[in-house]
Design a protein around this motif. Structure first.
Motif, PDB file in Angstrom:
ATOM      1  N   SER A 194       0.831  -1.203   0.000  1.00  0.00           N
ATOM      2  CA  SER A 194       0.000   0.000   0.000  1.00  0.00           C
ATOM      3  C   SER A 194       0.869   1.258   0.000  1.00  0.00           C
ATOM      4  O   SER A 194       0.612   2.212  -0.743  1.00  0.00           O
ATOM      5  N   GLU A 224       2.410   1.613  -3.494  1.00  0.00           N
ATOM      6  CA  GLU A 224       1.429   2.036  -4.499  1.00  0.00           C
ATOM      7  C   GLU A 224       1.012   3.491  -4.322  1.00  0.00           C
ATOM      8  O   GLU A 224       0.828   4.214  -5.300  1.00  0.00           O
ATOM      9  N   GLN A 225       0.857   3.933  -3.084  1.00  0.00           N
ATOM     10  CA  GLN A 225       0.361   5.282  -2.829  1.00  0.00           C
ATOM     11  C   GLN A 225       1.444   6.355  -2.842  1.00  0.00           C
ATOM     12  O   GLN A 225       1.146   7.528  -3.092  1.00  0.00           O
TER      13      GLN A 225
END
Length: 188
Positions: free
Chosen positions: A140, A143-144
């Motif tokens: 996460s 990806e962010q």
């Protein structure tokens, strides 16, 4: 018994890591490994040494001579030079990592994390938000934000629930990590 003392010089706040070989009887049953990779910025060069029980070291030597035959002579010379640096060099390295540790812990605190100050390391172990596995949280974050953190479970079951963040970057770069975390609302 084997002891990895690779962060011996990366100690802070008056802490001095204990060598296995300081313990009575340990020389008879154990060996200790040390590397120049961390303290002397020789990562990837794999320059290190082992000390301790003579029989264990003889077995290690036999194994090593059948697997490889040493390292490039220039790297050996670089390692010799590094080991002859004055103590002020080690104090500067300690100060650099301590500063990065403190900077990142303070910045993570602003995002809701409570991260204890490790006494000897070049990494921080940061708890994952509740309900996240270390792998899910690391993916996460990547990806962010485009920031790579290492899932704690890569280091065994005790690492689950944490990600490891390296302190090898300067504070301005670590500040960028914090800025991206804040912008992506990655917090604890």
């Amino acid at each position: 018994m084997v002891h990895d003392l690779c962060y011996a010089e990366l100690a802070f706040d008056g802490y001095q890591p204990t060598s296995l070989l300081e313990i009575p009887g340990a020389k008879e049953i154990g060996v200790e490994f040390h590397t120049l990779s961390k303290t002397y910025n020789m990562a990837g060069w794999r320059v290190g040494f082992a000390v301790g029980n003579h029989q264990i070291l003889r077995g290690l030597r036999t194994l090593k001579t059948n697997l490889d035959y040493g390292i490039f002579a220039a790297l050996q010379t670089a390692a010799e030079t590094a080991l002859q640096l004055p103590d002020i060099y080690l104090h500067e390295v300690q100060a650099r990592y301590r500063s990065r540790r403190d900077f990142l812990i303070a910045g993570l605190a602003e995002l809701g994390w409570t991260v204890p100050k490790p006494l000897a390391t070049m990494y921080l172990w940061v708890p994952c938000p509740p309900g996240s596995t270390s792998t899910d949280f690391a993916l996460s974050v990547l990806e962010q934000t485009g920031v790579v953190v290492t899932p704690g479970n890569a280091f065994g079951v005790a690492g689950e629930g944490y990600v490891r963040i390296s302190l090898i970057a300067e504070c301005d770069r670590l500040g960028e990590v914090l800025r991206r975390f804040k912008q992506a609302s990655i917090c604890y």
